[in-house]
Design a protein around this motif. Structure first.
Motif, PDB file in Angstrom:
ATOM      1  N   GLN A  38     -83.333 -29.339  76.353  1.00  0.00           N
ATOM      2  CA  GLN A  38     -82.764 -30.149  75.275  1.00  0.00           C
ATOM      3  C   GLN A  38     -81.236 -30.070  75.259  1.00  0.00           C
ATOM      4  N   LEU A  39     -80.699 -28.895  75.549  1.00  0.00           N
ATOM      5  CA  LEU A  39     -79.241 -28.742  75.551  1.00  0.00           C
ATOM      6  C   LEU A  39     -78.595 -29.553  76.666  1.00  0.00           C
ATOM      7  N   VAL A  40     -79.241 -29.590  77.818  1.00  0.00           N
ATOM      8  CA  VAL A  40     -78.726 -30.409  78.920  1.00  0.00           C
ATOM      9  C   VAL A  40     -78.798 -31.888  78.539  1.00  0.00           C
ATOM     10  N   GLU A  41     -79.852 -32.299  77.874  1.00  0.00           N
ATOM     11  CA  GLU A  41     -79.979 -33.684  77.435  1.00  0.00           C
ATOM     12  C   GLU A  41     -78.844 -34.051  76.468  1.00  0.00           C
ATOM     13  N   ILE A  42     -78.492 -33.138  75.574  1.00  0.00           N
ATOM     14  CA  ILE A  42     -77.369 -33.363  74.652  1.00  0.00           C
ATOM     15  C   ILE A  42     -76.062 -33.492  75.431  1.00  0.00           C
ATOM     16  N   ALA A  43     -75.834 -32.585  76.364  1.00  0.00           N
ATOM     17  CA  ALA A  43     -74.586 -32.596  77.142  1.00  0.00           C
ATOM     18  C   ALA A  43     -74.444 -33.890  77.936  1.00  0.00           C
ATOM     19  N   VAL A  44     -75.513 -34.306  78.603  1.00  0.00           N
ATOM     20  CA  VAL A  44     -75.466 -35.537  79.398  1.00  0.00           C
ATOM     21  C   VAL A  44     -75.252 -36.744  78.479  1.00  0.00           C
ATOM     22  N   GLY A  45     -75.861 -36.720  77.305  1.00  0.00           N
ATOM     23  CA  GLY A  45     -75.635 -37.791  76.336  1.00  0.00           C
ATOM     24  C   GLY A  45     -74.182 -37.880  75.904  1.00  0.00           C
ATOM     25  N   GLU A  46     -73.529 -36.746  75.780  1.00  0.00           N
ATOM     26  CA  GLU A  46     -72.113 -36.711  75.420  1.00  0.00           C
ATOM     27  C   GLU A  46     -71.219 -37.294  76.523  1.00  0.00           C
ATOM     28  N   LEU A  47     -71.701 -37.259  77.749  1.00  0.00           N
ATOM     29  CA  LEU A  47     -70.903 -37.795  78.859  1.00  0.00           C
ATOM     30  C   LEU A  47     -70.905 -39.319  78.888  1.00  0.00           C
ATOM     31  N   LYS A  48     -71.829 -39.926  78.173  1.00  0.00           N
ATOM     32  CA  LYS A  48     -71.889 -41.386  78.025  1.00  0.00           C
ATOM     33  C   LYS A  48     -71.806 -42.122  79.365  1.00  0.00           C
ATOM     34  N   GLY A  49     -72.649 -41.692  80.308  1.00  0.00           N
ATOM     35  CA  GLY A  49     -72.740 -42.399  81.579  1.00  0.00           C
ATOM     36  C   GLY A  49     -71.752 -41.983  82.654  1.00  0.00           C
ATOM     37  N   ARG A  50     -70.839 -41.068  82.343  1.00  0.00           N
ATOM     38  CA  ARG A  50     -69.899 -40.612  83.378  1.00  0.00           C
ATOM     39  C   ARG A  50     -70.635 -39.788  84.423  1.00  0.00           C
ATOM     40  N   PRO A  51     -70.220 -39.847  85.678  1.00  0.00           N
ATOM     41  CA  PRO A  51     -70.897 -39.057  86.715  1.00  0.00           C
ATOM     42  C   PRO A  51     -70.701 -37.560  86.498  1.00  0.00           C
ATOM     43  N   TYR A  52     -71.678 -36.793  86.964  1.00  0.00           N
ATOM     44  CA  TYR A  52     -71.634 -35.339  86.842  1.00  0.00           C
ATOM     45  C   TYR A  52     -72.418 -34.723  87.994  1.00  0.00           C
ATOM     46  N   ASP A  53     -72.169 -33.457  88.236  1.00  0.00           N
ATOM     47  CA  ASP A  53     -72.946 -32.653  89.181  1.00  0.00           C
ATOM     48  C   ASP A  53     -73.621 -31.560  88.368  1.00  0.00           C
ATOM     49  N   ILE A  54     -74.859 -31.250  88.711  1.00  0.00           N
ATOM     50  CA  ILE A  54     -75.595 -30.222  87.994  1.00  0.00           C
ATOM     51  C   ILE A  54     -76.268 -29.293  88.992  1.00  0.00           C
ATOM     52  N   SER A  55     -76.334 -28.016  88.627  1.00  0.00           N
ATOM     53  CA  SER A  55     -77.048 -27.028  89.436  1.00  0.00           C
ATOM     54  C   SER A  55     -77.604 -25.977  88.489  1.00  0.00           C
ATOM     55  N   ALA A  56     -78.498 -25.140  89.004  1.00  0.00           N
ATOM     56  CA  ALA A  56     -79.066 -24.059  88.206  1.00  0.00           C
ATOM     57  C   ALA A  56     -79.162 -22.811  89.062  1.00  0.00           C
ATOM     58  N   GLN A  57     -78.912 -21.678  88.442  1.00  0.00           N
ATOM     59  CA  GLN A  57     -79.063 -20.384  89.075  1.00  0.00           C
ATOM     60  C   GLN A  57     -80.047 -19.591  88.217  1.00  0.00           C
TER      61      GLN A  57
END
Length: 116
Positions: A38-57
């Motif tokens: 859910q937190l990632v969904e909020i963060a991506v929503g805040e980006l409003k369509g801007r490109p991003y890179d994501i990874s997980a450790q």
């Protein structure tokens, strides 16, 4: 699972929420990690369509999702809210003119054993 860190990257055209869901699904102790989705969904929503890179450790003790993006920063109030719902959130400039790095960490609580 050992204490080794495993690094995950999204598959081709995999959306952030789907990526995090897949990573969580592969973990033995999923329940404490579900909030990260859910937190990632909020963060991506805040980006409003801007490109991003994501990874997980992931280790047996924690999961950390890192999201990198360019442009206007995420509203600091949203970062504060995210921090209230997980173990650690770090958001800072990546040292370039308009690059930002958001890290969301969720610890996996150890199994508590009690004596009767």
């Amino acid at each position: 699972m050992t204490n080794e860190e495993k690094i995950y990257k999204p598959e081709h055209d995999e959306e952030a929420k789907d990526f995090v869901h897949r990573v969580i699904s592969e973990q033995e102790d999923r329940e404490p990690l579900r909030i990260v989705e859910q937190l990632v969904e909020i963060a991506v929503g805040e980006l409003k369509g801007r490109p991003y890179d994501i990874s997980a450790q992931v280790t047996e003790k924690r999961m950390k999702v890192t999201l990198r993006h360019k442009g206007r920063p995420i509203d600091s109030r949203m970062v504060w809210v995210m921090g209230d719902h997980t173990d650690r959130v770090d958001y800072h400039s990546d040292g370039t003119d308009d690059g930002w790095v958001l890290s969301i960490r969720r610890d996996i609580p150890p199994l508590i054993v009690t004596r009767r």
